[in-house]
Design an enzyme around this catalytic site. Structure first.
Site, PDB file in Angstrom:
ATOM      1  N   GLU A   1       0.739  -1.207  -0.083  1.00  0.00           N
ATOM      2  CA  GLU A   1       0.072   0.046  -0.125  1.00  0.00           C
ATOM      3  C   GLU A   1       0.769   1.275  -0.076  1.00  0.00           C
ATOM      4  OE1 GLU A   1      -0.424  -2.600   2.341  1.00  0.00           O
ATOM      5  OE2 GLU A   1      -2.450  -2.544   2.837  1.00  0.00           O
TER       6      GLU A   1
ATOM      7  N   ASP B   1      -1.980  -5.307   3.246  1.00  0.00           N
ATOM      8  CA  ASP B   1      -2.089  -5.469   4.534  1.00  0.00           C
ATOM      9  C   ASP B   1      -3.175  -6.875   4.752  1.00  0.00           C
ATOM     10  OD1 ASP B   1      -0.778  -3.591   5.711  1.00  0.00           O
ATOM     11  OD2 ASP B   1      -2.483  -2.133   6.162  1.00  0.00           O
TER      12      ASP B   1
ATOM     13  N   ASP C   1      -5.927  -7.716   6.342  1.00  0.00           N
ATOM     14  CA  ASP C   1      -7.148  -7.643   6.746  1.00  0.00           C
ATOM     15  C   ASP C   1      -8.185  -7.567   5.610  1.00  0.00           C
ATOM     16  OD1 ASP C   1      -6.537  -5.029   5.985  1.00  0.00           O
ATOM     17  OD2 ASP C   1      -6.762  -4.276   8.100  1.00  0.00           O
TER      18      ASP C   1
ATOM     19  N   GLU D   1      -9.599  -4.912   4.643  1.00  0.00           N
ATOM     20  CA  GLU D   1      -9.345  -3.739   3.767  1.00  0.00           C
ATOM     21  C   GLU D   1      -8.132  -3.928   2.711  1.00  0.00           C
ATOM     22  OE1 GLU D   1     -10.972  -0.924   3.323  1.00  0.00           O
ATOM     23  OE2 GLU D   1     -12.433  -1.820   4.529  1.00  0.00           O
TER      24      GLU D   1
ATOM     25  N   TYR E   1       1.652  -5.729  12.985  1.00  0.00           N
ATOM     26  CA  TYR E   1       0.399  -5.164  12.289  1.00  0.00           C
ATOM     27  C   TYR E   1      -0.394  -4.807  13.437  1.00  0.00           C
ATOM     28  CZ  TYR E   1      -3.112  -4.324   9.081  1.00  0.00           C
ATOM     29  OH  TYR E   1      -4.061  -3.770   8.363  1.00  0.00           O
TER      30      TYR E   1
ATOM     31  N   ARG F   1      -3.405  -3.390  13.289  1.00  0.00           N
ATOM     32  CA  ARG F   1      -4.916  -3.703  13.332  1.00  0.00           C
ATOM     33  C   ARG F   1      -5.236  -5.215  13.519  1.00  0.00           C
ATOM     34  NH1 ARG F   1      -4.056  -0.035   9.089  1.00  0.00           N
ATOM     35  NH2 ARG F   1      -5.186   2.007   9.469  1.00  0.00           N
TER      36      ARG F   1
ATOM     37  N   HIS G   1      -3.496 -13.813  13.337  1.00  0.00           N
ATOM     38  CA  HIS G   1      -2.922 -12.714  13.595  1.00  0.00           C
ATOM     39  C   HIS G   1      -2.419 -12.817  14.951  1.00  0.00           C
ATOM     40  CE1 HIS G   1      -5.903 -10.059  10.745  1.00  0.00           C
ATOM     41  NE2 HIS G   1      -5.366 -11.299  10.140  1.00  0.00           N
TER      42      HIS G   1
END
Length: 817
Positions: A9, A82, A84, A86, A308, A310, A355
């Site tokens: 990203e 990432d 997740d 998104e 990470y 999130r 995660h």
């Protein structure tokens, strides 16, 4: 030629990954999302399986083009966004765009994920790629479609029924409800008086205190002593009975264990950053992103310092636990390492155990070692994460607690409590912050033995008043959002940001208070869309999105269950709800000068006071509320003061008088018979002549820039928000008319302009007459009824009684909840 193209990203993240992959790999950034829904109605089509119309985001067009060019020279495309929903959606959108261009023919496309930006994690991800996880993409699309459909249907309803430019969101609305309901709870709160009795004692030159616990054989409840006379009588009686001595009737010693908090999730990281570092949730996430993507530590490029950020998991990788246990033994002593690792259970229903919690990528990188490479806020957050992670794998803290009962007379005794730390354990490194409650720390007591006496110096009788629940801080609001299941941790910062940017709430002394417009929007939604701002409904919808992400539910049926009743309700409320019912005015009393009623309500340009009504022969007067004034609390006296404001500042160069005032549309500067609005930063009570002249000059310049053509008779063609329009000003009265879509403003004649303006004036007059007739018909009276008699003056409401001042017999005044 680079055989492998890797997409991430951000360029910062890409730079770190490029260092670990080396030759044969090229890493490019998408700069976040590459496409989004078209920003207009119809972007989501419920009648066609919720088909979604996307368009490329303008600012990222050049980055997509660069990726497409680089792909021509590569055999393999790795989508490394990432880990997740998104991130999965960004990869999917990029895949779809490249496929539409035919850029993927003959290419091997793989998805790779990693939870920390370290050499080991990056290389392992490249060696173990997977396909795109369409269930994660479906969950993200469902969330995006839901938010779009709510926004594009509720917001226009708010514009019609309240005021323009408002918005309502699927998760922001329940969050607003939390803040408003807390404020209403505070306003309903009635303080109750109570008294505490504290003995001031001494033994062996060590002072200590004890609270009256039992009186006449009954354990004291909070309100058992609730007035000064009662407190004075109890104090006097106990002082007399004790005669300067208290008997130690009971001593109880215990050991208590305190266990460390689990490692950080997104939510707890935000909460602690707000409490301990005084960051906002947005700032905490921004800095965490920087630490995750990589910091240059002076040894050949950036290094990812944390995993990470999130995540809702409290799991730690086995190698991370092993490293932490080694570090703790070396740094704090082997006795601070528990026999077996500490494991923590995730509370979230949808926590993905793949995660990890938020932790340092290597605990061996201590805060002091990396401090020189970090800015102040990066260091503070890294230190917070490092300490929390290390502490979570340390032994518990052991506390020695002592409780002693000190008798003044039979059946009445004081209780003293104290504690000391026998073994600090994890407290050597970290202690979790607290919200809205006092710390548990207690002072140590002198050695006490049952049967002995101690010296009593005095008994303090202290008056207190109960306090309302505290307003939400960012930390306590995030905690409440998590407990109610509103949104997900990665969305909390944006929820708070939206509420602030829409001016539905304000942050005052780091606490949230709802604005007038926020309260009105909340009242409208809770009255008319009760189900959709219900906490359980919102949490249940989040659970369904989680089920989609796990592949347990299909997203279209979930959308149907929401959309069909919601859409029907929106259509119904658009027709059935009257704006006047939503914008309920509040009567304050009668203006003693004119005898007309004074009320407050929300107007098109914000909260305002109105003197008189539309039915009066004399036009109503209006004044905007000043900052800090609230519709629900402003008094008649405060409202009337707003009409005494006009300040004469001086004159313009051509001799026109300049004054300031507050009107229906907000504060303004008046020059001659013209007006210029004040900016947000300008205060009509303090604005200077120099600043007023600046605003007047700006107003004149804007007026000139709006003029396309001018005719005689005060007729102009002006630039408007939706295109050119006609305006005629006659004795300060304006008539405006739309121009036909195919009208050429350079060729239209004066006669054509007059025809359009005359038609517009007649239409406006007819509409006004019809409205008056309808109102008269509704009241059962003729339209041309005689003027009303003057209403008798109402008695103004009494001001709310003030809370009594705190008193004390001896000792200091305190207030506790």
């Amino acid at each position: 030629m680079s055989e492998n193209l890797v997409i991430v990203e951000s360029p910062a993240k890409g730079k770190t990954i490029q260092k670990y992959l080396g030759n044969g790999f090229e890493v490019l950034a998408s700069y976040g999302h590459v496409r989004d829904l078209i920003p207009k109605e119809g972007a989501v089509d419920p009648d066609n399986g919720y088909a979604m119309r996307y368009e490329i985001i303008d600012r990222n067009q050049r980055h997509v083009d660069a990726i497409a060019r680089a792909l021509k020279k590569a055999d393999n495309l790795y989508l490394a966004t990432d880990p997740d929903r998104e991130g999965e959606a960004i990869s999917w959108h990029l895949y779809e765009l490249l496929k539409e261009r035919g850029a993927l023919e003959g290419k091997n496309v793989q998805r790779v994920v990693f939870h920390e930006i370290t050499k080991r994690a990056i290389q392992d991800a490249i060696q173990h790629p997977r396909d795109l996880a369409h269930e994660l993409v479906d969950a993200q699309q469902a969330r995006r479609a839901l938010d779009y459909l709510v926004g594009f249907n509720l917001s226009p309803l708010l514009w019609r029924k309240i005021k323009p430019s408002l918005s309502a969101g699927r998760v922001q609305s329940p969050a607003l409800r939390l803040i408003v309901e807390r404020e209403e709870e505070i306003e309903r709160f009635v303080a109750q008086e109570y008294w505490t009795m504290t003995a001031q004692n001494e033994k062996d030159a060590q002072a200590f205190s004890a609270r009256l616990h039992t009186l006449d054989g009954n354990k004291l409840d909070q309100f058992d002593i609730n007035n000064e006379a009662q407190a004075t009588a109890v104090r006097g009686r106990l002082l007399k009975a004790s005669n300067g001595k208290l008997l130690v009737s009971k001593v109880e010693k215990k050991q208590r264990k305190r266990y460390p908090a689990p490692p950080f999730t997104t939510s707890t990281l935000q909460q602690e950053a707000v409490r301990k570092l005084r960051f906002s949730t947005q700032r905490a996430m921004r800095v965490a992103q920087q630490l995750y993507e990589g910091i240059d530590l002076g040894s050949g490029g950036p290094v990812g310092l944390i995993t990470y950020m999130r995540t809702d998991s409290v799991t730690l990788a086995n190698e991370a636990i092993a490293e932490l246990r080694d570090l703790i033994g070396q740094r704090y002593g082997q006795d601070k390492v528990p026999e077996t690792p500490n494991f923590y259970k995730t509370k979230s229903k949808n926590a993905q155990e793949a995660h990890e919690a938020v932790r340092p990528t290597s605990a061996l990188r201590t805060p002091e070692q990396v401090k020189q490479y970090l800015n102040e806020e990066q260091f503070k957050l890294y230190e917070l994460i490092w300490k929390r992670t290390v502490a979570c794998q340390m032994i518990f803290a052991t506390m020695d607690t002592v409780s002693a009962d000190l008798s003044a007379e039979a059946g009445s005794f004081f209780r003293a409590s104290g504690s000391t730390i026998r073994d600090p354990g994890f407290l050597l490194v970290y202690e979790e912050g607290l919200d809205d409650r006092a710390s548990e720390k207690e002072s140590p007591l002198p050695p006490l033995t049952e049967g002995e006496t101690v010296t009593l110096h005095d008994i303090n009788a202290e008056q207190h008043f109960t306090e309302p629940p505290p307003r939400y801080s960012e930390a306590s609001l995030v905690k409440a959002l998590e407990e109610f299941g509103i949104g997900r941790p990665s969305t909390y910062a944006s929820i708070i940001s939206t509420l602030l940017s829409r001016e539905y709430v304000e942050l005052d002394s780091r606490r949230f208070t709802p604005t007038d417009i926020g309260r009105i929007v909340n009242r409208f939604l809770t009255e008319h869309f009760t189900q959709y701002v219900d906490y359980d409904f919102t949490a249940n919808l989040e659970d369904q999105l989680d089920a989609i992400s796990r592949g347990e539910k299909a997203w279209v049926p979930v959308m149907d269950d929401f959309w069909q009743p919601f859409h029907k309700l929106v259509d119904e409320k658009m027709e059935s709800v009257n704006r006047s019912d939503v914008l309920q005015s509040r009567e304050l009393g009668i203006d003693p000068k004119s005898g007309r009623p004074v009320s407050v309500r929300l107007g098109r340009y914000g909260p305002m006071v109105q003197i008189g009504t539309r039915d009066d022969e004399e036009k109503p007067e209006f004044a905007s509320l000043r900052p800090g004034m609230k519709l629900d609390t402003v008094t008649l006296e405060e409202a009337l003061e707003l009409f005494k404001l006009p300040r004469h500042l001086g004159e313009t160069e051509d001799g026109k008088a300049i004054s300031t005032n507050v009107g229906r549309f907000g504060p303004y500067v008046k020059f001659g018979d013209q007006f210029a609005s004040l900016k947000k930063e300008d205060d009509p009570h303090t604005i200077t002549l120099e600043r007023a002249l600046e605003l007047i000059a700006e107003k004149k310049q804007k007026d000139l820039e709006k003029i396309i053509r001018e005719f005689d008779n005060g007729i102009q063609i002006l630039k408007g928000r939706w295109g050119p329009y006609l305006q005629q000003v006659v004795k300060r009265s304006k008539v405006q008319a739309r121009l036909p879509k195919d009208c050429d403003t350079d060729k239209i004649t004066l006669e054509e302009c007059l025809t359009l303006l005359t038609a517009a004036a007649e239409a406006k007059s007819s509409k006004k007459a019809a409205k008056k007739a309808d109102a008269a018909k509704a009241d059962g009276e003729p339209a041309d009824k005689p003027a009303k008699e003057a209403k008798p003056k109402a008695t103004p409401k009494k001001a709310a009684a003030k809370k009594p001042a705190a008193k004390k017999t001896t000792g200091s005044k305190k207030s506790t909840s």
